[in-house]
Design a protein around this motif. Sequence first.
Motif, PDB file in Angstrom:
ATOM      1  N   ARG A 183       0.934  -1.189  -0.016  1.00 11.49           N
ATOM      2  CA  ARG A 183      -0.059  -0.061   0.118  1.00 11.49           C
ATOM      3  C   ARG A 183       0.799   1.311   0.086  1.00 11.49           C
ATOM      4  O   ARG A 183       1.889   1.291   0.604  1.00 11.49           O
ATOM      5  CB  ARG A 183      -0.999  -0.021   1.207  1.00 11.49           C
ATOM      6  CG  ARG A 183      -0.260   0.211   2.618  1.00 11.49           C
ATOM      7  CD  ARG A 183      -1.350  -0.101   3.615  1.00 11.49           C
ATOM      8  NE  ARG A 183      -0.568  -0.545   4.828  1.00 11.49           N
ATOM      9  CZ  ARG A 183      -0.142   0.512   5.625  1.00 11.49           C
ATOM     10  NH1 ARG A 183      -1.081   1.668   5.710  1.00 11.49           N
ATOM     11  NH2 ARG A 183       0.546   0.249   6.821  1.00 11.49           N
ATOM     12  N   ARG A 184       0.363   2.005  -0.643  1.00 14.04           N
ATOM     13  CA  ARG A 184       0.973   3.458  -0.707  1.00 14.04           C
ATOM     14  C   ARG A 184       1.311   4.077   0.722  1.00 14.04           C
ATOM     15  O   ARG A 184       0.601   3.791   1.781  1.00 14.04           O
ATOM     16  CB  ARG A 184       0.334   4.326  -1.529  1.00 14.04           C
ATOM     17  CG  ARG A 184      -0.003   4.271  -2.835  1.00 14.04           C
ATOM     18  CD  ARG A 184       1.465   4.337  -3.760  1.00 14.04           C
ATOM     19  NE  ARG A 184       2.188   5.791  -3.624  1.00 14.04           N
ATOM     20  CZ  ARG A 184       3.413   5.993  -4.004  1.00 14.04           C
ATOM     21  NH1 ARG A 184       4.234   4.725  -4.241  1.00 14.04           N
ATOM     22  NH2 ARG A 184       3.751   7.284  -3.715  1.00 14.04           N
ATOM     23  N   GLN A 185       2.284   4.953   0.801  1.00 16.57           N
ATOM     24  CA  GLN A 185       2.593   5.547   1.973  1.00 16.57           C
ATOM     25  C   GLN A 185       1.244   6.308   2.446  1.00 16.57           C
ATOM     26  O   GLN A 185       0.275   6.876   1.818  1.00 16.57           O
ATOM     27  CB  GLN A 185       3.639   6.775   1.803  1.00 16.57           C
ATOM     28  CG  GLN A 185       3.403   7.906   1.104  1.00 16.57           C
ATOM     29  CD  GLN A 185       4.331   8.828   0.419  1.00 16.57           C
ATOM     30  OE1 GLN A 185       4.683   8.608  -0.597  1.00 16.57           O
ATOM     31  NE2 GLN A 185       5.024   9.446   1.290  1.00 16.57           N
ATOM     32  N   ARG A 243       6.595   1.787  -1.174  1.00 20.26           N
ATOM     33  CA  ARG A 243       5.387   2.389  -0.646  1.00 20.26           C
ATOM     34  C   ARG A 243       5.286   3.982  -0.877  1.00 20.26           C
ATOM     35  O   ARG A 243       4.353   4.746  -0.864  1.00 20.26           O
ATOM     36  CB  ARG A 243       5.175   2.326   0.829  1.00 20.26           C
ATOM     37  CG  ARG A 243       4.979   1.212   1.292  1.00 20.26           C
ATOM     38  CD  ARG A 243       4.682   0.917   2.820  1.00 20.26           C
ATOM     39  NE  ARG A 243       3.545   1.696   3.039  1.00 20.26           N
ATOM     40  CZ  ARG A 243       2.837   2.063   4.267  1.00 20.26           C
ATOM     41  NH1 ARG A 243       3.404   1.224   5.512  1.00 20.26           N
ATOM     42  NH2 ARG A 243       1.952   2.545   4.276  1.00 20.26           N
ATOM     43  N   GLU A 296       5.666  -2.586   5.986  1.00 21.53           N
ATOM     44  CA  GLU A 296       4.270  -2.916   6.026  1.00 21.53           C
ATOM     45  C   GLU A 296       3.427  -2.009   6.909  1.00 21.53           C
ATOM     46  O   GLU A 296       2.468  -1.599   6.713  1.00 21.53           O
ATOM     47  CB  GLU A 296       3.951  -4.434   6.291  1.00 21.53           C
ATOM     48  CG  GLU A 296       4.233  -5.254   4.864  1.00 21.53           C
ATOM     49  CD  GLU A 296       3.343  -5.300   3.803  1.00 21.53           C
ATOM     50  OE1 GLU A 296       2.215  -4.665   3.948  1.00 21.53           O
ATOM     51  OE2 GLU A 296       3.456  -5.859   2.639  1.00 21.53           O
TER      52      GLU A 296
END
Length: 692
Positions: free
Chosen positions: A382-384, A409, A667
Amino acid sequence: ARPARYDVLFEPVKIGPVTARNRFYQVPHCNGMGYRDPTALAHMRGVKAEGGWAVVCTEQVELHHTSEITPFIELRLWDDRDIPALARMADKIHEHGSLAGIELAYNGMNGSNLYSREVPMGPAHLPVATFMYDPVQARRMDKEDIANVRKWHLAAVKRAKLAGFDLIYVYAAHALGFLHHFLSRRYNQRTDEYGGPIENRIRLLREITEETKDAVGDTCAVPVRISVDELLGEGGLYKEEVEDMIGLMADLPDLWDVTLAGWENDSRTSRFSEEGAQEPFIEGIKRLTSKPVVGVGRYTSVDRMVSLVNKGILDMIGAARPSIADPFLPKKIEEGRFDDIRECIGCNICVSGDFTQSPIRCTQNPTMAEEWRKGWHPEKIRRQQSEKPVLIIGGGPTGLEAAQALGKRGYEVTLAEANKELGGRVLQESRLPGLSAWVRVADYRKLQLNQLANVHIYFDSRLTADDVLGFGIPRVAIATGATWRKDGVGHAFTLPIPIEEGAAVYSPTDVMSGNCPAGARVVVFDDDHYYMGGVMAELMAEKGCDVTYVTPASEASTWTRNTMEQHFIQKRMLEKGIKIRSFTLVKSIGRQETVLACTFTGKQERVAVDAVVLVTARLPNEELLLDLKARQAEWADSGIESIVAIGDAQAPATIAHATYAGHRYAEELDGAPLAEGQLPFKREIAELLPLI
Ligand code: FMN
């Protein structure tokens, strides 16, 4: 784009009534999840399908309760109630356009039936063949037993079809199932029509294959998995004999899946075999049949795969470990993304999942078995969730994994490495005898970092607390690794052992830094029990030392039973002239002599040695962490929100744990905090039945 010469790998292959979309075939492999974690397992297989494997198989699936292999955790197809779990897996595989294969197994005299308490059966009265030496014998099957097992196999075949599988295996490989036992004279000492000449020994395999085809052959493919050689000479199954067997059944199955036996020969670690080591055994099989042939050999080299097809050795590239290390291997080849391939290092930590009844793990792929449990994906992250940058200190396996995953990310990452090269322990360990493939852990991650402009790498950067506070980067992960101890503390001794001042004592850290014992007589004391003690002994022997390997365990590198290497390690050590002293401790080390003691009686023995290499335990490199913790009051003013130690710097463990720890940090950064009592993973709980 991929070179045109690789196109052959993406040709469809017809397997009986079904068609595989390319030549990539994930052969059966267990995973320590099985009946306990069916949803996690279904997702894991689904990700393989998503990654482009045209065929994705289960592990060996117990087809009847009279043949189960407790304590191992495999899938089960004992009755109709097992169908939904298997259907879930088949569905997950189909979602991505792949074919789902199931390997039905009747283990026979390979399982002690510790759960069902049924009496195991085999071709002859023989002790059950598990490495645990269970005090259980299998009884000799009579005609009625043979008829029963055929009936049970057929029932399982029908259930497998109902569950949605496209390929339904007849499993006769690895000395792990009763069909292999009937094939091999080692086990089959029968004098009836099922024993003796090969026509008789293959009778049961032929009957079961025919029955399976008759039942489902109109819609499902029926592969046979068989071991071409047991590497026991004419005492076991050998290539010429098995070729005759295959010749007699040539076109009966829809596909031949050929391996070596036992499992430890088939899934040899990179320490003991090269990629493609099975080629001499699978070469020539295709001439015996018009049906497709699948073979294995820890294949990750694309040119090698292409040449196997072009030379007419294999039709499909079978893979277990390469598909674990990189579930997206086919996709990456298809798209010409060769720098993105995570090549299997051949360490077999994946196998240890099965042997320790825990979800499969992988050194290269930290997301393995976490696809559903944690929602991780080998290629997507998932993106930052914030713009706050991260400082990672240490470019070993943990730091590299954290940096590349955070980079993907989208975070601004600074990676500070104390040395001139990235890789940390994997770089050092890959220079030890037999471990060169392990450098792939660093290579993959370095190639990923090359593609990430938001990760900034600084070499020769041994940071101090002043540096870290001065930088003011809000999140800091300390991945500074660990150092082998030189005080004897390990499993046996929780306090340091007496070591005389000036005694020649070394640790693996010394040896890997080039500071090796110079003397002739060396004791290696292994109280770590994984690979390092055996490797140190090997290295010392290679340097011409007279080596005595001392261990309180019953055998060398005993934990490597879980990676199926113990036998090979001990053999190599003996062949190198290393003396192995089991059930023995190093009690104290002097300048002139070292005291050994028996673990049972305590009886002591004084031996004259020139040097001792202690392979006992490690300590985290935590000076920087402690310095920073001592100055926690200054963090806020410096703009620092969090400082944590990860990987070996927190608690030394395997390299698989190191990459997992780095990935987990990446993560979970900016993740929602766990609610009180919430587990950090999903788990499946068996339905509680009414109490009646
Ligand atoms: N082979 C089977 O036929 N049934 C199994 O259940 C099975 N379990 C395995 C579990 C693991 C973790 C691994 C690594 C291998 C297993 N194998 C099993 C053997 C593989 O199918 C394969 O033949 C072998 O690993 C060699 O292929 P590779 O070099 O691509 O890993």
